[in-house]
Motif scaffolding. Structure first.
Motif, PDB file in Angstrom:
ATOM      1  N   ALA A   1     -18.056  -5.375  10.061  1.00  0.00           N
ATOM      2  CA  ALA A   1     -18.150  -3.981  10.569  1.00  0.00           C
ATOM      3  C   ALA A   1     -18.702  -3.643  11.327  1.00  0.00           C
ATOM      4  CB  ALA A   1     -18.399  -3.522   8.805  1.00  0.00           C
TER       5      ALA A   1
ATOM      6  N   MET B   1     -24.471  -0.848  11.367  1.00  0.00           N
ATOM      7  CA  MET B   1     -23.373  -0.924  11.106  1.00  0.00           C
ATOM      8  C   MET B   1     -22.058   0.174  12.308  1.00  0.00           C
ATOM      9  SD  MET B   1     -21.240  -0.703   7.396  1.00  0.00           S
ATOM     10  CE  MET B   1     -20.967  -1.887   5.936  1.00  0.00           C
TER      11      MET B   1
ATOM     12  N   ARG C   1     -18.560   3.550   3.528  1.00  0.00           N
ATOM     13  CA  ARG C   1     -16.958   4.467   4.595  1.00  0.00           C
ATOM     14  C   ARG C   1     -17.772   5.267   5.726  1.00  0.00           C
ATOM     15  NH1 ARG C   1     -14.790   7.087   0.007  1.00  0.00           N
ATOM     16  NH2 ARG C   1     -16.489   6.584  -0.644  1.00  0.00           N
TER      17      ARG C   1
ATOM     18  N   LEU D   1     -13.120   2.574   7.507  1.00  0.00           N
ATOM     19  CA  LEU D   1     -13.478   1.435   6.983  1.00  0.00           C
ATOM     20  C   LEU D   1     -13.988   1.184   5.766  1.00  0.00           C
ATOM     21  CD1 LEU D   1     -16.408  -0.217   7.902  1.00  0.00           C
ATOM     22  CD2 LEU D   1     -15.659  -0.689   9.554  1.00  0.00           C
TER      23      LEU D   1
ATOM     24  N   TRP E   1     -16.304  -0.913   2.528  1.00  0.00           N
ATOM     25  CA  TRP E   1     -17.221  -2.431   2.585  1.00  0.00           C
ATOM     26  C   TRP E   1     -17.815  -1.590   1.049  1.00  0.00           C
ATOM     27  CZ3 TRP E   1     -22.521  -3.832   1.360  1.00  0.00           C
ATOM     28  CH2 TRP E   1     -22.131  -5.117   1.518  1.00  0.00           C
TER      29      TRP E   1
ATOM     30  N   LEU F   1     -12.891  -6.591   3.597  1.00  0.00           N
ATOM     31  CA  LEU F   1     -12.902  -5.492   4.337  1.00  0.00           C
ATOM     32  C   LEU F   1     -12.434  -5.025   4.482  1.00  0.00           C
ATOM     33  CD1 LEU F   1     -15.301  -3.761   5.740  1.00  0.00           C
ATOM     34  CD2 LEU F   1     -14.328  -4.913   7.892  1.00  0.00           C
TER      35      LEU F   1
ATOM     36  N   VAL G   1     -10.336  -1.247   6.709  1.00  0.00           N
ATOM     37  CA  VAL G   1      -9.869  -0.784   7.624  1.00  0.00           C
ATOM     38  C   VAL G   1      -7.975  -0.029   7.100  1.00  0.00           C
ATOM     39  CG1 VAL G   1     -10.237  -0.648  10.039  1.00  0.00           C
ATOM     40  CG2 VAL G   1     -10.535  -2.325   9.224  1.00  0.00           C
TER      41      VAL G   1
END
Lengths: 373, 373, 373, 373
Positions: D142, D208, D263, D271, D273, D281, D283
């Motif tokens: 990510a 991230m 998010r 994305l 997770w 993951l 997207v």
């Protein structure tokens, strides 16, 4: 507590399953690796041993040398070489008085598998065959829910084990070492997909339901261009007590990774387990909401002490493939240490899966005929 | 725009599929219901008609009376009676010059189905058989992705259609009217689960892949206590061009609702559609992330204009079963109005599924033998 | 059964919500469309009417003409014009003695909304505001499970309504008609994302839990280049009885379609509903497996007769957005026909959501300050 | 290869996190445990050491004794005691020249955290704080997708970390040792849910996106009867560069296990997770199908070498929480061995999360006011 010590044959650099065994043995301090013959390529062997900080005097270029020298110094031997040498190595180790953890398939023929089982029995040695998924807590929960009657009488089982690995390989070109042996009947034996992954499905059917596979009717294919062994199989199955099953398994299922999914339909409920979502177990009822069990949750304990104890960490903090494998090592080590009634897969599963493979091959060769195991 | 008018036979109070047809016809103003013979029970018939605000003079206690009186006044007749009367009603309607929308199975035998197809052809009438799921936008997208080569050559198809409805019924006791006819070979025909839902699976295989089912090898069971017809089936299938398929279908899959799931594995990719999550289509690749297509999203249009146009509302606002059914009515009405190349299931699918049912029954009766369609 | 008749203002070609209203009214024969003023563009108006096979004498180019001419001839008027005309049209219709189904937001100000509510009360007319998701069976089930104590005292609610629609538009260029009015404060009112979709979230919080929103603290943003109204909002909420909530809602959430998801955490359990998977409701417990309820399954009835009756077809055969909308029409029509205690959203929700929007705008303008409704 | 050696303070029997550290260190042979002071209860201490087959001469009843005796004999010290002793132990270890792996929160105050960071810097020692989830391959993916521009400019982040653990405890009764310290400000510090799990969310936002948390506005609650510290938090967040975030975190979310979900919404894509489904993951794009990346799949490598190398086994064979933790140990050990640019969480994250906790407490105490870090 005396530490269990083991040696390993195979599992050198480039091996997929060797490192899994080593991580599994270490995770719960189940056993300590003290010797090895990791590769017939002596550079690979030495490099692997060095990475593992092994005493060089206990690293051997040949498995025979290892067995001769380590006899009496180790508790068990792990065999993770290509299929065609499983039998000889396991046999020699058992005859040297070592317990054995031997990768599946246990041998290339039913006859060999039975021989190994007999030697182990006669010498009161343990012979484990690591059908990984029987080490999964939710598989154990499934088994105990079924045994406890949650599903009522089991009628139908559906198992799929779909991989797409052969879609990443061009079999018409020279293969790298990691894949080559699987495609050659000499090293892999007469079956590819059924012997490699179908056997996991067969074991799970019997492990979860407690029923036996009695007859099969199989339709094998070789879809991958250049491949000569089976890479796709559709198998109808008759189980003891009148239940039926279907297994589909494949290496040419483009885009699938490790799609092992089992469903068991009973008179009162059904259950569903998906290896790629392995911390959950779903149970569906005709007259009540679906239930989702979560690995390690406190309510699991009420249904299955074994499943609950096969976890290390709380629900929501997931465990995966290595942890399931570690459960098998933990059980095997406990049994070696003398514990009774430990749950791990043995020569029994090794023999039964070889019988399954042989019956499937025979049925398919006959154009799809019901064939007993 | 001239409104298409139709009448309905069957579909009175207590019917599951009758109201679906009516909602489907209304949703897009595809057709207007103007007459009916909803039940042989005249009270039910009258009550149904009153609820629908139908002109009482166009409500008939007998389908023969309806066809006689409505000849020339309606565009088509919808037949949703129990299986054993499909043939006679559809035949009479066609002979009276009406287009026909006839529930599946189209008839009790291949021979009858072929007769209906022949009459329709000869009289240039449209005969639709509403295999609902072919009306689903994501099924249309799947078909067009496959036709466009996204999966490469198709090798293996896996279809399951699992229901648990028979786990909510005790067949050893007198059944209510809604279920009774399905269990009696006289009214339902010689097959239960295969003719009732397996045919949807068979149609989807052919519709999505463009391949034909050539041979089957079937293992049927009657698991529900007191049931005499097939309520569970495992079927191996050979498709044209060397591809293979497996179908499992059941009425005794405790806890399943309407579990129709299709997977198609090609050389380059695979796709997966789950009717219970019907607004999505997943495509998996060996060397790229899985893709999830969403019904009605703008990028769907680039892959399949048909799929895109089969939606009414934007992605994220879901459509369901009734909407898929409405697509069939929309297509059928458009074809009646003269549009060419409309995509809806016809007598062709009606005949092919009857051939599938007969081959399956024959194969299973022979103990599991490959049987051509 | 006397048929309920209605007229529609707005909903001409190019409208998203107009066709939804019409499909919803037809699905269960709740009401018959007999007149309309679909667009101020007379060509659009006529074309829409023709498609709907309406009597041309009952098609009006102006809503005032419609109300004058249809007074006494229709049961209710549906208003689905841009936001800025809702108030005037609904007011005129009520004063003409018509029941009204008015799209949200009911008005541009709380004051106007209260006026409409007062007129409706005084004249004993029904004023419905179609907060679609309250028509969903699983939302009704959620409400009844909570009311029945399944969750214990509610502590925390989490609502998200994420759309990515503004990522498909370039606001720096001239917009097409369908989007233009939403971006202009004159036609849309002072709020965009909160008034358009945040209000659904607010209604669901109150509908599901039975608690009232008392105070808000909001942080609004305009992320889409060229957009001047709010297109993203983060809102802290205090509910009656000490519970708290969080709402996030957005039009700039790239890749989201219609991501309305509600979670309610109570002392004993929590529940989760996802509009994009709207046929399911999940309930999680600290000491028991998660339960997944399925729309229309027989066990739903035991928990909520209302939820069960809000379905048309069996579990596994899914319903979607149009069906939820149709439930609102069904309830509204039943209430018009005299039924008591029918469950549909009214002026009450219309007023409360306007108060919510005003408080949110005020709080955000003050830099994030707790603001009472 | 020289083996890295370490000692542990805390982590005796009954500890959750101690065994995790040990399994993580072993999994890849990252480090060997050679000494410990596992518990102030000498029986627990001895029993833990025995299970681990430690040399009894290197087992200490007091951490001060351990540091004094092991100085120069170990490479690093792992600290997994209750929060209130982290600072003193880490400080002493650093001053004795040991690298330190210290559980979060690094200290009870920002000031202490900064002191530790300063000492480590001055002495060129490594100070790791194991924010586990930064060790997850899909979190690394990510980060690299965002850094590579796949999402465009990040606008909005949504993080939730929902646990229901406090619903299994009655705080009005005496607590067992495992939970007691968390509820007492003396041992746990001034925050419970934010310092315990909210900090993971804060770290993930920054890890991230590469953006910094600049300001917070928080609303804390104590819902669990008998609990005095925060057990539920709703936090609005301003990030550097104009992006915004929302965090919700709770210990009273009945039925949740370890619900950490992140998010990130960017201009071009978003994305998602979910820690409980941590091998995937997702997207999403406005104009293309959603993509699902799978841990360890070959295409991951093209996007993120780091993510790919953080896996041990092929896609479909899942890794979990222990494996993510092991990645942190692997990175830490590599850095100790001199490797540059290794990716593991350090004192920097330790300090930043303490600043986050302090700002959140201050903001909430002020009734919800924007507060800078």
């Amino acid at each position: 507590m005396k530490k269990i010590k083991y040696a390993m044959v195979g599992g050198g650099e480039g091996s997929f399953i060797g490192p899994i065994h080593r991580m599994a043995a270490k995770m719960d301090d189940s056993a300590e690796l003290v010797a090895g013959a990791f590769s017939r390529d002596s550079r690979n062997n030495a490099a692997t041993a060095a990475k593992l900080s092994l005493d060089p005097s206990r690293v051997y270029d040949d498995w025979r040398a290892l067995i001769a020298a380590e006899k009496g110094r180790i508790d068990f031997l792990t065999v993770c070489t290509p299929n065609d040498s499983h039998y000889a190595i396991a046999k020699a180790a058992l005859e040297a008085g070592m317990h054995v953890m031997c990768e599946k398939p246990l041998s290339l023929t039913v006859r060999e598998a039975k021989t190994l089982r007999r030697i182990a029995e006669r010498k009161s040695l343990l012979l484990a065959v690591p059908f990984t998924y029987t080490g999964n807590p939710m598989v154990k929960l499934a088994r105990d829910l079924i045994a406890g009657g949650e599903l009522g009488r089991v009628c139908k089982v559906h198992v799929e084990y779909m991989q797409g690995s052969f879609r990443k390989i061009d079999f018409r070109k020279p293969l790298d070492k990691r894949n080559r042996w699987k495609m050659d009947p000499k090293s892999s034996g007469p079956s590819c997909v059924v012997a490699d992954i179908g056997v996991h499905g067969a074991t799970l059917i019997e492990y979860m339901t407690g029923l036996e596979i009695e007859k099969v009717l199989a339709d094998l294919s070789s879809f991958a261009p250049g491949n000569t062994l089976d890479d796709d199989a559709s198998i109808l199955i008759r189980l003891s007590g009148g239940a039926k099953a279907v297994m589909v398994t494949s290496k040419i299922a483009s885009g699938e990774e490790n799609g092992l999914r089992v469903r068991v339909y009973g008179e009162k409920a059904s259950l569903f387990w998906d290896q790629e979502n392995n911390n959950y177990l779903s149970v569906k009822y005709p007259g009540a909401p679906e239930k989702i069990y979560k690995r390690s949750a406190p309510y699991v304990r009420a249904e299955s002490e074994t499943a609950f104890m096969a976890s290390r960490i709380p629900a929501g903090h997931h465990e995966g493939f290595i942890e399931a494998f570690a459960n098998i090592y933990r059980g095997f080590a406990a049994a070696i240490a003398g514990e009774k009634g430990v749950d791990f897969p043995t020569a029994e599963e090794g023999v039964r899966t070889m019988r399954f493979v042989e019956a499937v091959l025979k049925s398919s060769a006959a154009g799809g005929r019901w064939t007993g195991l």
